[in-house]
Scaffold this motif. Structure first.
Motif, PDB file in Angstrom:
ATOM      1  N   VAL A  72       0.904  -1.326   0.119  1.00 42.77           N
ATOM      2  CA  VAL A  72       0.164  -0.074  -0.092  1.00 42.77           C
ATOM      3  C   VAL A  72       0.797   1.222  -0.128  1.00 42.77           C
ATOM      4  O   VAL A  72       1.646   1.399   0.831  1.00 42.77           O
ATOM      5  N   GLU A  73       0.662   2.113  -1.008  1.00 42.99           N
ATOM      6  CA  GLU A  73       1.576   3.289  -1.046  1.00 42.99           C
ATOM      7  C   GLU A  73       0.258   4.345  -0.465  1.00 42.99           C
ATOM      8  O   GLU A  73      -0.736   4.467  -0.732  1.00 42.99           O
ATOM      9  N   PRO A  74       1.120   5.313   0.225  1.00 40.93           N
ATOM     10  CA  PRO A  74       0.068   6.273   0.609  1.00 40.93           C
ATOM     11  C   PRO A  74      -0.193   7.122  -0.464  1.00 40.93           C
ATOM     12  O   PRO A  74       0.648   7.388  -1.367  1.00 40.93           O
ATOM     13  N   SER A  75      -1.442   7.638  -0.205  1.00 43.33           N
ATOM     14  CA  SER A  75      -1.986   8.659  -1.467  1.00 43.33           C
ATOM     15  C   SER A  75      -2.419   9.807  -0.599  1.00 43.33           C
ATOM     16  O   SER A  75      -1.246  10.585  -0.413  1.00 43.33           O
ATOM     17  N   VAL A  76      -3.300   9.926   0.130  1.00 44.61           N
ATOM     18  CA  VAL A  76      -3.495  11.461   0.567  1.00 44.61           C
ATOM     19  C   VAL A  76      -3.585  10.863   2.263  1.00 44.61           C
ATOM     20  O   VAL A  76      -4.346   9.951   2.339  1.00 44.61           O
ATOM     21  N   PHE A  77      -3.278  11.678   2.956  1.00 41.14           N
ATOM     22  CA  PHE A  77      -3.665  11.446   4.388  1.00 41.14           C
ATOM     23  C   PHE A  77      -3.985  12.962   5.058  1.00 41.14           C
ATOM     24  O   PHE A  77      -3.474  13.970   4.438  1.00 41.14           O
ATOM     25  N   PHE A  78      -4.368  12.801   6.092  1.00 42.30           N
ATOM     26  CA  PHE A  78      -4.779  13.938   7.004  1.00 42.30           C
ATOM     27  C   PHE A  78      -3.753  14.027   8.128  1.00 42.30           C
ATOM     28  O   PHE A  78      -3.646  13.233   8.843  1.00 42.30           O
ATOM     29  N   THR A  79      -3.163  15.423   8.089  1.00 47.48           N
ATOM     30  CA  THR A  79      -1.913  15.355   9.128  1.00 47.48           C
ATOM     31  C   THR A  79      -2.847  16.174  10.390  1.00 47.48           C
ATOM     32  O   THR A  79      -2.212  15.723  11.590  1.00 47.48           O
ATOM     33  N   ARG A  80      -3.591  16.744  10.333  1.00 49.22           N
ATOM     34  CA  ARG A  80      -4.332  17.308  11.326  1.00 49.22           C
ATOM     35  C   ARG A  80      -5.817  17.297  11.096  1.00 49.22           C
ATOM     36  O   ARG A  80      -6.398  17.645  10.077  1.00 49.22           O
ATOM     37  N   VAL A  81      -6.759  17.445  12.163  1.00 49.45           N
ATOM     38  CA  VAL A  81      -8.039  17.478  11.927  1.00 49.45           C
ATOM     39  C   VAL A  81      -8.573  18.567  13.113  1.00 49.45           C
ATOM     40  O   VAL A  81      -8.159  18.364  14.316  1.00 49.45           O
ATOM     41  N   SER A  82      -9.337  19.545  12.796  1.00 44.70           N
ATOM     42  CA  SER A  82     -10.028  20.125  13.947  1.00 44.70           C
ATOM     43  C   SER A  82     -11.396  20.575  13.413  1.00 44.70           C
ATOM     44  O   SER A  82     -11.617  20.407  12.371  1.00 44.70           O
ATOM     45  N   THR A  83     -11.994  21.022  14.625  1.00 48.98           N
ATOM     46  CA  THR A  83     -13.531  21.639  14.119  1.00 48.98           C
ATOM     47  C   THR A  83     -13.506  23.040  14.710  1.00 48.98           C
ATOM     48  O   THR A  83     -12.674  23.633  15.318  1.00 48.98           O
ATOM     49  N   LEU A  84     -14.401  23.588  13.832  1.00 50.09           N
ATOM     50  CA  LEU A  84     -14.976  25.026  14.184  1.00 50.09           C
ATOM     51  C   LEU A  84     -16.418  24.952  14.239  1.00 50.09           C
ATOM     52  O   LEU A  84     -17.031  24.319  13.373  1.00 50.09           O
ATOM     53  N   PRO A  85     -16.883  25.496  15.096  1.00 45.23           N
ATOM     54  CA  PRO A  85     -18.506  25.785  15.057  1.00 45.23           C
ATOM     55  C   PRO A  85     -19.052  26.278  14.105  1.00 45.23           C
ATOM     56  O   PRO A  85     -18.448  27.189  13.343  1.00 45.23           O
ATOM     57  N   ALA A  86     -19.958  25.859  13.510  1.00 45.29           N
ATOM     58  CA  ALA A  86     -20.537  26.466  12.350  1.00 45.29           C
ATOM     59  C   ALA A  86     -21.610  27.556  12.628  1.00 45.29           C
ATOM     60  O   ALA A  86     -21.786  27.755  14.221  1.00 45.29           O
ATOM     61  N   THR A  87     -22.050  28.376  11.799  1.00 41.06           N
ATOM     62  CA  THR A  87     -23.156  29.259  12.337  1.00 41.06           C
ATOM     63  C   THR A  87     -24.558  28.412  12.850  1.00 41.06           C
ATOM     64  O   THR A  87     -25.011  29.264  13.737  1.00 41.06           O
ATOM     65  N   ARG A  88     -24.559  27.585  12.500  1.00 41.61           N
ATOM     66  CA  ARG A  88     -25.851  26.819  13.101  1.00 41.61           C
ATOM     67  C   ARG A  88     -25.254  25.937  14.276  1.00 41.61           C
ATOM     68  O   ARG A  88     -24.370  25.448  14.370  1.00 41.61           O
ATOM     69  N   THR A  89     -25.957  25.736  15.380  1.00 43.50           N
ATOM     70  CA  THR A  89     -25.518  24.812  16.449  1.00 43.50           C
ATOM     71  C   THR A  89     -25.556  23.677  16.108  1.00 43.50           C
ATOM     72  O   THR A  89     -24.761  22.821  16.807  1.00 43.50           O
ATOM     73  N   ARG A  90     -26.535  23.123  15.365  1.00 46.46           N
ATOM     74  CA  ARG A  90     -26.605  21.740  14.714  1.00 46.46           C
ATOM     75  C   ARG A  90     -25.468  21.287  13.546  1.00 46.46           C
ATOM     76  O   ARG A  90     -25.217  20.183  13.440  1.00 46.46           O
TER      77      ARG A  90
END
Lengths: 186, 1144
Positions: B875-893
């Motif tokens: 398996v060769e690496p393709s894309v990967f996510f080095t970091r993930v975080s969240t931001l609240p959206a304008t809607r609470t849901r």
């Protein structure tokens, strides 16, 4: 006892066998003369044996050497048949006094050409010495001392940790002792 | 007298000699039938006297021997019985004449004679004659024995009269001088009046009377006469007769001491006699034992005492024999007498068990010269010497002479060499050389015998059997020689022996059958187990893909019920059991099975072994023989023998079959103790189908690393992470049985790597629908290979890519999609190659697909086979996510998921996700990608059932839960990448951490704000009219597991001027109807609570409502996380009520 009676012309002049042997040899199998060939040897050095054999307890040869090498089989037969007498002598004495038995068995039997002497160790290993019957100068004591020498040398062979009891003897020391006792083939 | 009778023994001295001969033409077998009946009358007790008469019969006797009859009366023919056939009365006179002629041959000595006429009937036969008996035929002659008895009695009468005659006329008349044939001329012109001569005559007569007494059964008298004779003859030095008198004395004493006889068992001598019949030789038949009956001795006690006095003791007998023989020895012409005396003495000594002395007598006998002997006589002499040596227990001597006799049979002087006799005699010498022709015996015993003479003897046997015209025997003996004496033969001899063996087998191939000689001797077969020597036998398992397995459910209880213990440290098997031990694995009927032998060639030349195959029992087995050629004195050499079991059951490998030098041998392992084996019994199960597997992908060059199980085959493929590949597997039934069931399973190995989703997936339905699969047919199966691995391990290295300090806070960010492309990251990545390769490494994923299949009879028994296919994916690496975080959206849901996507390939690729625009990434580029997602309600995920929860590790359970959540997120996002033609999925599963998950999760407290009947959220603007009461409803739904509250909420209105100024001073513009603070009581799980209020806007404008939260439960319980109170801010636009104002 009976030998004093007479010595007649030998019945076993087996010239016919020799011829048979030659005949067989031609056909690919060598069938040598089986019995007393009248080859008188060792006149020049008459104090010596013509054949010396060591036979295992189970009656197979551990060592056999004879002077006329070319006719060794004859001595094989001579020594082999002498075992009958050896066994008889052992069993005759064995019952009465096994402990005091003398190792030297004396003359086993005379043939027209040879005299066969025997000696049995306590472990039932047999020594057989064949001397020329024309050899009258040989005394019983000399035969005894030959057997003693042979026995000593055999003991040395047995003491060798690399010797496997029951194997044929290939010791050079033993060989030289035997050679010294034998008529040098001329 | 030139031909000695070697069969003579001491007790023959008391017999009378009767010759039985045919006259005219008498069929031989008929004659011997009559002869046998006659000889049955060997002992006749005479009426009136209590004496016995013993008769010795001969059917052949030399008249010249008869001439010695005066010397020893038992040599004298005293009776003649003639047997004749007479067909008619016409022939009778002629027959009668012949009879009289025959009588004349022995005429001088005959006491009486009889003629037995067979076949004549009529007038002549009617007449009663004492000397002639007529019988109609050979079958009809009931009173032959009676006739013979009468005849014997008449002989006795003559004998008795002669005895009395001689015994009494001791005085008076001149005593005639008895003499032997060769003496006759010596006495010509001798002074017959001298004292010496008279004494001589007296002595000889005494001796003669002694003989007669002995014959007449008067032992006592005989002894007395012999003693007197000895004294008389000794005084005149008549040595020959002195010897005879001494011998007579010995004979009489022997008869007294050994009533059982000294001849030994008659049967013991019989074989040599039959052998001798090859040459014309006198057939001797000695009287049966029991020569002296008890009543004969006890006739009167006085004679008993006298006997004891005159009789010689056992020691004396031998002494006297010696003396006697020494006297005989003085006369050259008495050689035969001397020889016979020796033989007799030996027999006596054998009875006395004085072996050494016996051997001396024999030794002497060897030297006795009998002049020119014919070849037959020589053979006879050697044979008898051999027998006598045998008698005294000198087996080697006996064998020696027998062998000499054998050689004599084929002496070149004999015009027609008797190879058959030679061979037979040689066979008889075998025991003397402690040789037994059964190779089993030979290998068993530790006795080795005298090899040199044994080899010679075997060679002679081979030669003799060949000359006999029986190459089969030659082959057998040569095989035996090779098998047993191999170690003793020199290289040259080995070559010669094998060469001649090959010569013989070209005429008569050697086999395993028992050869039976005409005389019933059986020659057992000689398997050549040393050509080649087999060191070990090992049964081999079938190849992995063909091994049968037992269905688990049908597994019988394998625990042996031998022992009551489940486990015992004592191993109960012995060495013998090892061979019969059953082997773990099984063979399958119809499939080729293999047995490996380790062999070596002890010969100094190349050994060709043909038709080497297995010998089995228990199951019908088709052995497929192999031919091999072993180099000279090879080391251990592996040989694989194959065969096909044709039926099911337990098969026992008994041995192997070879054909070497034209000799076929069946070598059984039982007879070969030196062969090592780990068991020879294996179970053969009924036949199963066989599948062959082929795939669309190339075969793997490198085997799977932790290959604990052996694989039938394996494939390898290289994929980018997230890529899916189709693998087509074709299964062909190459066996002979229908394929009935097929099961496919897979197992991923070396699971160090975290794997997301199914690695291998397939649909078996279609394949199964094609079953049963006939032989030759095939079925295909498509397998999806999907790799989704976690390559995010390198995130630390990319720390600098996302050190912008984006924090996960509850604060809204107005522009959520922010590109964080930083040029310096690129330069850095280029600058340090090493760090790049570090996270660019290829990962390996391996799995084993197992195809279980079964069918045919094997399926019924519960067996199946499996093929295993190793799948190796780099398996060769393709894309990967080095970091993930969240931001609240304008809607609470909702919220924004920020992913730093890194392209680790060397290609430009495009990343796309659901509801999002595509993102193009250059090689080694990292970009941030924001995806707006609705928060997840993980409660909708299926809950593991209570049973499972109870028994599994809580940690594992937690992991499982996380995994479920992650895969839900991943599938919702649906992030895919695309490089020109390849495409694949990218999974976020690995990078999601607890914090992110928490943010992505819907809060357990759900707040709903409804303004004017309209649910509000951040970006929804609620409209209302100035002056109207605007109802405000706040609803709390508790989805957490605990009760929450009570809370207090304060609604604060404000206006945002969009320039950073917020005006909270709105008392004039907005007024509350009622309180601006709501109180919410404790809300239990799954319940909700609603607060109602109302607002009244006095002016138009944009208003915001900030609902502030105040926790009244402080101190009562734990702090609840602030994210749980994500209340939406409410944006209300108050509008003028135009129609109303118009109305105003």
């Amino acid at each position: 006892m009976l030998t004093r009676l007479k010595t007649q012309v030998p019945l076993f002049s087996m010239n016919s066998y020799t011829k048979l042997g030659e005949k067989l040899k031609l056909s690919g199998l060598s069938l040598a003369s089986t019995h007393s060939h009248v080859i008188r040897l060792g006149r020049h050095n008459s104090k010596m044996a013509v054949c010396i054999a060591v036979i295992a307890k189970e009656n197979y040869p551990l060592f056999i050497r004879s002077v006329p090498v070319q006719n060794e089989l004859k001595f094989h037969y001579t020594v082999h048949t002498s075992l009958d007498v050896v066994e008889e002598k052992i069993s005759a004495v064995g019952k009465a006094m096994a402990d005091q038995r003398e190792l030297y068995l004396g003359l086993l039997y005379p043939t027209e050409d040879y005299k066969v002497y025997g000696y049995v160790t306590n472990s039932k290993v047999k020594f057989v010495i064949v001397v020329d019957s024309s050899n009258t100068s040989l005394r019983d004591n000399e035969i005894r001392s030959m057997f003693r020498k042979l026995h000593n040398s055999f003991t040395d062979v047995m003491c060798n940790p690399f010797y496997n009891p029951g194997d044929t003897i290939q010791s050079k020391a033993f060989d030289s002792i035997v050679s010294a006792m034998m008529v040098q083939a001329s | 007298m030139s031909i000695p009778d070697y069969m003579q023994c001491a007790e023959d001295h008391q017999t009378v000699l009767v010759v039985v001969q045919p006259v005219g033409i008498v069929p031989e077998d008929e004659f011997f039938r009559i002869y046998k009946r006659i000889t049955s009358v060997a002992q006749v007790s005479i009426r009136d006297s209590q004496r016995n008469l013993y008769i010795r019969y001969r059917h052949h006797y030399l008249p010249e021997n008869n001439e010695w009859g005066d010397f020893q009366t038992h040599r004298k023919v005293v009776g003649l019985i003639s047997v004749t056939t007479c067909g008619s009365a016409k022939e009778w006179p002629q027959t009668s004449d012949r009879f009289h002629c025959q009588k004349d041959v022995f005429g001088a000595t005959l006491y009486d004679s009889r003629l037995l006429v067979f076949g004549l009937q009529g007038e002549i036969a009617e007449q009663q004659r004492t000397d002639v008996a007529f019988y109609p035929s050979y079958d009809d002659c009931p009173d032959v024995e009676k006739r013979v008895e009468d005849f014997v009695e008449s002989i006795f009468i003559v004998l008795e009269s002669k005895r009395l005659d001689r015994a009494t006329d001791k005085s008076g008349d001149k005593i005639p001088l008895l003499c032997v044939p060769f003496e006759k001329k010596d006495f010509v012109g001798l002074d017959t009046d001298s004292r010496h001569y008279k004494k001589c005559c007296q002595g000889r007569m005494r001796k003669h009377v002694g003989d007669l007494c002995l014959q007449a059964g008067m032992l006592q008298d005989a002894l007395v006469h012999y003693h007197m004779a000895v004294e008389l003859l000794r005084s005149v030095n008549d040595f020959l007769w002195l010897g005879a008198a001494l011998e007579g004395l010995c004979s009489a004493s022997v008869i007294f001491h050994y009533p059982g006889g000294t001849a030994g068992k008659a049967s013991g001598r019989e074989p040599s006699l039959s052998l001798m019949s090859f040459f014309p030789s006198p057939l001797s038949l000695s009287p049966p034992s029991g020569a002296l009956t008890a009543n004969g001795i006890s006739a009167d006690t006085s004679s008993e005492i006298g006997r004891a006095k005159n009789c010689l003791g056992p020691e004396d007998i031998i002494e006297k024999y010696k003396e006697s023989i020494s006297y005989y020895g003085k006369y050259k012409n008495a050689g035969v007498i001397e020889l016979e005396a020796c033989v007799k003495a030996v027999r006596v000594l054998a009875i006395q068990k004085r072996v050494m002395e016996a051997s001396e007598f024999l030794q002497n006998a060897v030297y006795i010269n009998l002049g020119q002997l014919s070849e037959e006589e020589k053979i006879q002499r050697y044979s008898i010497l051999s027998e006598l040596y045998h008698l005294i227990g000198f087996h080697r001597k006996s064998a020696f002479f027998k062998r000499v006799a054998a050689m004599q049979c084929v002496a070149p002087t004999i015009p027609e060499p008797g190879w058959r006799a030679c061979y037979k005699l040689l066979l008889e010498t075998l025991p003397g050389y402690s040789l037994c022709l059964d190779p089993k015996d030979f290998s068993k015993g530790s006795h080795r015998g005298w090899a040199a003479v044994q080899v010679r003897l075997l060679h002679e046997l081979v030669y003799a059997s060949r000359r006999m015209g029986n190459p089969g025997l030659s082959v057998r003996h040569l095989s035996f020689l090779l098998q047993t004496m191999l170690d003793l033969l020199s290289d040259q001899e080995k070559k010669e022996v094998t060469q001649s063996l090959e010569n013989y087998t070209s005429k008569c191939p050697g086999g395993m059958e028992v050869l039976t000689l005409p005389d019933g001797l059986k020659l057992p077969p000689v398997p050549l187990s040393k050509l080649p020597i087999v060191r070990s036998v090992k049964l081999l398992d079938l190849p992995v893909s063909l091994r049968p397995h037992k269905q688990k459910g049908l597994l019988e209880n394998n625990l042996s019920s031998k022992s009551p213990f489940i486990y015992s440290p004592i191993i109960m098997h012995t060495r013998g059991e090892e061979r019969t031990k059953k082997i773990e694995f099984r063979w399958v009927q119809g499939d080729v099975c293999e047995v490996q032998l380790m062999v070596y060639n002890p010969m100094p030349f190349e050994l060709r072994v043909e038709h080497m195959g297995l010998l089995t029992s228990g199951v019908e087995f088709e052995a497929l023989p192999a031919a091999l050629s072993l180099p000279a004195e090879s080391g251990l050499y592996p040989v694989t023998l194959v065969g096909v079991p044709r039926t099911a059951g337990n098969i026992n490998i008994n041995g192997y079959h070879t054909s070497v030098f034209g000799v076929t041998s069946d070598c059984l392992l039982d007879g070969l103790p030196s062969v090592r084996t780990s068991g020879c019994v294996v179970e053969v199960i009924p036949s199963l189908p066989r599948l062959q597997l082929s795939t669309s992908l190339p075969r793997s060059a490198h085997p799977l690393r932790p290959s604990k199980e052996e694989l039938s085959s394996s494939v390898s493929v290289q994929l980018f992470n997230g890529e899916t590949q189709q693998l087509t597997i074709t299964l062909e039934n190459i066996g002979s049985e229908d394929l009935e069931t097929l099961e496919v399973t897979s197992k991923t190995c070396n699971t160090k790597e975290k794997l997301f989703g199914e690695f291998l997936s397939w649909d078996l339905e279609e394949a199964v629908s094609q079953l049963p699969l006939k032989p030759g047919q095939s079925v295909t199966l498509t397998v999806n290979v999907k790799v989704r691995l976690d390559f995010s391990g390198g995130e630390n290295l990319l720390q600098d890519l996302n050190d912008d300090g984006i924090s996960v806070t509850g604060l809204p960010i107005s522009s959520p999609l922010r590109q964080v492309l930083k040029p310096r990251a690129e330069t850095k990545a280029l600058g340090s190659e090493s760090s790049k390769t570090d996270y660019n490494h290829v990962k390996t994923l391996e799995a084993v697909m197992t195809f279980k299949y079964s069918g045919g009879a094997g399926k019924v028994e519960g067996y199946y086979r499996h093929l295993s296919l190793g799948v190796h994916v780099d398996v060769e690496p393709s894309v990967f996510f080095t970091r993930v975080s969240t931001l609240p959206a304008t809607r609470t849901r909702q919220c924004h998921l920020l992913l730093d996507v890194f392209n680790s390939t060397e290609h430009e690729l495009m990343v796309s996700a659901n509801n999002n625009q595509d993102l193009v990434l250059h090689p080694s580029e990292c970009q941030r990608m924001a995806i707006q997602v609705a928060k997840f309600d993980f409660h909708t995920l299926p809950q593991p059932d209570q049973e499972a929860v109870r028994y599994t590790n809580p940690k594992l359970l937690e992991e499982e839960r996380l995994h479920a959540q992650a895969s839900m997120i991943s599938s919702t996002l649906g992030i895919t990448w695309n490089i020109i033609s390849f495409d694949g999925e990218a999974s976020v599963e690995g990078v999601l951490n607890q914090l992110v998950l928490e943010h992505l999760q819907l809060a357990p407290l759900q707040w709903d704000v409804v303004v004017n009947g309209k649910p509000c959220d951040c970006d929804i603007i609620a409209d209302c009219k100035v002056g109207d009461a605007v109802p405000l409803e706040v609803k709390l739904t508790n989805r957490s597991k605990n009760a929450v509250g009570p809370f207090a909420l304060t609604v604060v209105p404000f206006q945002d001027y969009q320039n950073g100024v917020q005006n909270y001073d709105l008392q004039d513009a907005v007024t509350f109807i009622g309180s601006n603070t709501f109180y919410i009581d404790t809300v239990k799980p799954t319940e909700n609570s609603v607060c109602m209020g109302a607002l009244l806007f006095l002016y138009t404008g944009d208003f915001y409502l900030n609902i502030k939260f105040q926790d009244d439960s402080a101190g009562q319980g734990k702090e609840l996380p602030p994210s749980w109170f994500g209340l939406p801010s409410v944006h209300i636009k108050a509008l003028e009520v135009r129609p109303l104002s118009e109305h105003h």
